[in-house]
Design a protein around this motif. Structure first.
Motif, PDB file in Angstrom:
ATOM      1  N   SER A  76      32.579  35.234  40.232  1.00  0.00           N
ATOM      2  CA  SER A  76      32.982  34.678  38.933  1.00  0.00           C
ATOM      3  C   SER A  76      32.988  35.754  37.855  1.00  0.00           C
ATOM      4  O   SER A  76      33.917  35.837  37.043  1.00  0.00           O
ATOM      5  CB  SER A  76      32.037  33.543  38.529  1.00  0.00           C
ATOM      6  N   ILE A  77      31.949  36.584  37.846  1.00  0.00           N
ATOM      7  CA  ILE A  77      31.875  37.664  36.856  1.00  0.00           C
ATOM      8  C   ILE A  77      33.021  38.653  37.051  1.00  0.00           C
ATOM      9  O   ILE A  77      33.671  39.083  36.087  1.00  0.00           O
ATOM     10  CB  ILE A  77      30.513  38.375  36.952  1.00  0.00           C
ATOM     11  N   ALA A  78      33.288  39.015  38.301  1.00  0.00           N
ATOM     12  CA  ALA A  78      34.374  39.953  38.591  1.00  0.00           C
ATOM     13  C   ALA A  78      35.725  39.368  38.184  1.00  0.00           C
ATOM     14  O   ALA A  78      36.596  40.081  37.654  1.00  0.00           O
ATOM     15  CB  ALA A  78      34.380  40.312  40.073  1.00  0.00           C
ATOM     16  N   THR A  79      35.908  38.080  38.410  1.00  0.00           N
ATOM     17  CA  THR A  79      37.165  37.420  38.051  1.00  0.00           C
ATOM     18  C   THR A  79      37.330  37.372  36.536  1.00  0.00           C
ATOM     19  O   THR A  79      38.412  37.660  36.005  1.00  0.00           O
ATOM     20  CB  THR A  79      37.195  36.001  38.632  1.00  0.00           C
ATOM     21  N   ARG A 100      53.284  27.110  46.459  1.00  0.00           N
ATOM     22  CA  ARG A 100      51.841  27.144  46.258  1.00  0.00           C
ATOM     23  C   ARG A 100      51.489  28.230  45.246  1.00  0.00           C
ATOM     24  O   ARG A 100      52.259  29.178  45.048  1.00  0.00           O
ATOM     25  CB  ARG A 100      51.098  27.412  47.562  1.00  0.00           C
ATOM     26  N   ILE A 101      50.333  28.093  44.639  1.00  0.00           N
ATOM     27  CA  ILE A 101      49.807  29.138  43.768  1.00  0.00           C
ATOM     28  C   ILE A 101      49.129  30.197  44.634  1.00  0.00           C
ATOM     29  O   ILE A 101      48.396  29.870  45.581  1.00  0.00           O
ATOM     30  CB  ILE A 101      48.816  28.565  42.723  1.00  0.00           C
ATOM     31  N   VAL A 102      49.404  31.457  44.332  1.00  0.00           N
ATOM     32  CA  VAL A 102      48.758  32.579  45.009  1.00  0.00           C
ATOM     33  C   VAL A 102      48.280  33.544  43.926  1.00  0.00           C
ATOM     34  O   VAL A 102      48.979  33.791  42.937  1.00  0.00           O
ATOM     35  CB  VAL A 102      49.728  33.297  45.966  1.00  0.00           C
ATOM     36  N   SER A 103      47.088  34.064  44.115  1.00  0.00           N
ATOM     37  CA  SER A 103      46.516  34.993  43.140  1.00  0.00           C
ATOM     38  C   SER A 103      45.782  36.102  43.871  1.00  0.00           C
ATOM     39  O   SER A 103      45.246  35.889  44.961  1.00  0.00           O
ATOM     40  CB  SER A 103      45.547  34.235  42.220  1.00  0.00           C
ATOM     41  N   GLN A 104      45.773  37.285  43.270  1.00  0.00           N
ATOM     42  CA  GLN A 104      44.998  38.412  43.795  1.00  0.00           C
ATOM     43  C   GLN A 104      44.007  38.867  42.730  1.00  0.00           C
ATOM     44  O   GLN A 104      44.401  39.158  41.595  1.00  0.00           O
ATOM     45  CB  GLN A 104      45.881  39.581  44.210  1.00  0.00           C
ATOM     46  N   ILE A 105      42.724  38.908  43.103  1.00  0.00           N
ATOM     47  CA  ILE A 105      41.649  39.303  42.192  1.00  0.00           C
ATOM     48  C   ILE A 105      41.075  40.636  42.667  1.00  0.00           C
ATOM     49  O   ILE A 105      40.595  40.720  43.806  1.00  0.00           O
ATOM     50  CB  ILE A 105      40.540  38.248  42.176  1.00  0.00           C
ATOM     51  N   PRO A 106      41.101  41.680  41.842  1.00  0.00           N
ATOM     52  CA  PRO A 106      40.518  42.961  42.271  1.00  0.00           C
ATOM     53  C   PRO A 106      38.998  42.851  42.362  1.00  0.00           C
ATOM     54  O   PRO A 106      38.343  42.287  41.489  1.00  0.00           O
ATOM     55  CB  PRO A 106      40.937  43.935  41.159  1.00  0.00           C
ATOM     56  N   LEU A 107      38.440  43.385  43.438  1.00  0.00           N
ATOM     57  CA  LEU A 107      36.996  43.383  43.641  1.00  0.00           C
ATOM     58  C   LEU A 107      36.533  44.782  44.021  1.00  0.00           C
ATOM     59  O   LEU A 107      37.276  45.534  44.659  1.00  0.00           O
ATOM     60  CB  LEU A 107      36.591  42.409  44.762  1.00  0.00           C
ATOM     61  N   SER A 108      35.309  45.090  43.664  1.00  0.00           N
ATOM     62  CA  SER A 108      34.724  46.347  44.119  1.00  0.00           C
ATOM     63  C   SER A 108      34.558  46.293  45.640  1.00  0.00           C
ATOM     64  O   SER A 108      34.470  45.208  46.238  1.00  0.00           O
ATOM     65  CB  SER A 108      33.364  46.572  43.469  1.00  0.00           C
ATOM     66  N   GLU A 109      34.501  47.472  46.258  1.00  0.00           N
ATOM     67  CA  GLU A 109      34.286  47.527  47.712  1.00  0.00           C
ATOM     68  C   GLU A 109      32.983  46.829  48.086  1.00  0.00           C
ATOM     69  O   GLU A 109      32.926  46.085  49.075  1.00  0.00           O
ATOM     70  CB  GLU A 109      34.262  48.975  48.169  1.00  0.00           C
ATOM     71  N   HIS A 110      31.953  47.048  47.291  1.00  0.00           N
ATOM     72  CA  HIS A 110      30.640  46.471  47.576  1.00  0.00           C
ATOM     73  C   HIS A 110      30.705  44.946  47.577  1.00  0.00           C
ATOM     74  O   HIS A 110      30.224  44.301  48.519  1.00  0.00           O
ATOM     75  CB  HIS A 110      29.631  46.962  46.527  1.00  0.00           C
ATOM     76  N   LEU A 111      31.286  44.365  46.533  1.00  0.00           N
ATOM     77  CA  LEU A 111      31.334  42.904  46.438  1.00  0.00           C
ATOM     78  C   LEU A 111      32.235  42.312  47.507  1.00  0.00           C
ATOM     79  O   LEU A 111      31.879  41.314  48.149  1.00  0.00           O
ATOM     80  CB  LEU A 111      31.806  42.475  45.047  1.00  0.00           C
ATOM     81  N   PHE A 112      33.411  42.920  47.717  1.00  0.00           N
ATOM     82  CA  PHE A 112      34.287  42.374  48.755  1.00  0.00           C
ATOM     83  C   PHE A 112      33.582  42.384  50.103  1.00  0.00           C
ATOM     84  O   PHE A 112      33.648  41.405  50.851  1.00  0.00           O
ATOM     85  CB  PHE A 112      35.597  43.162  48.859  1.00  0.00           C
ATOM     86  N   ASP A 113      32.908  43.470  50.424  1.00  0.00           N
ATOM     87  CA  ASP A 113      32.254  43.608  51.719  1.00  0.00           C
ATOM     88  C   ASP A 113      31.188  42.531  51.912  1.00  0.00           C
ATOM     89  O   ASP A 113      31.118  41.884  52.961  1.00  0.00           O
ATOM     90  CB  ASP A 113      31.627  45.000  51.820  1.00  0.00           C
TER      91      ASP A 113
END
Length: 201
Positions: free
Chosen positions: A27-30, A57-70
């Motif tokens: 949520s914070i990253a978004t 459909r709705i499609v969205s891309q949210i950038p995340l740090s490598e650490h959080l995505f992992d």
């Protein structure tokens, strides 16, 4: 987990970060990405030839740090781990994430795309909405096999044993027909079971 590249990554993937904490971090990253307009939105048409015309459909891309995505995607308490426990627990975690992101993405998606909020909300709330790794073919292909080897997934020795790192989280709503009904590719009807059994779909 075997043969992880580096002690730091092994530590973060084995860390017991609660599902609540992972969703809070997402949520914070978004929120941060929305503030600087780094979240991408699309009103995506269904390309499958079996899909009814004018199905989107709705499609969205949210950038995340490598650490959080992992941690979110590959970690001990993360997305695929929830599906490993059971299809039902995986689906429940997926729905919690979608519900949180819907509240954050609905207004900016409507403003950016010019699509009524009610229609976007219908897509978010559909039964087949999900998150996944952005650019999945590339990131799974680039990840080494045999890195994640729980007993059930080991027997398949496929993509489920890989630990991909993506730059963005893909958020995909449910395809909505002009009638307002959900539509899904029949191959995706077993998604929860596939993730439970193989770690990949």
């Amino acid at each position: 987990m075997t043969n992880l590249f580096g002690a730091d990554r092994r530590k973060r993937l084995l860390e017991e970060v609660s599902s609540d904490a992972l969703i809070a971090q997402l949520s914070i990253a978004t929120e941060t990405a929305l503030a600087v307009k780094q979240v991408e939105f699309q009103w995506q048409p269904a390309e499958d030839k079996e899909a009814p015309p004018d199905t989107y459909r709705i499609v969205s891309q949210i950038p995340l740090s490598e650490h959080l995505f992992d941690q979110l995607f590959n970690g001990r308490c993360g997305y695929r781990a929830q599906y490993y426990l059971s299809p039902e627990e995986g689906e429940a975690f997926n729905r919690r994430i979608i519900d949180v992101l819907e509240q954050m993405l609905l207004a900016p998606a409507s403003a950016r795309l010019g699509i009524p909020r009610a229609l976007l909300q219908r897509s978010f709330k559909g039964n087949y909405s999900k998150i996944w790794a952005f650019d999945e073919t590339r990131v799974f292909d680039e990840a080494a096999p045999g890195m994640l080897m729980p007993p059930r997934w080991r027997s398949y020795a496929g993509r489920g044993t890989r630990l991909p790192i993506a730059s963005h989280l893909d958020v995909k709503g449910t395809f909505i027909q002009p009638s307002g009904m959900d539509w899904v590719d029949p191959l995706k009807l077993t998604r929860a079971t596939d993730l439970h059994e193989r770690g990949y779909t």
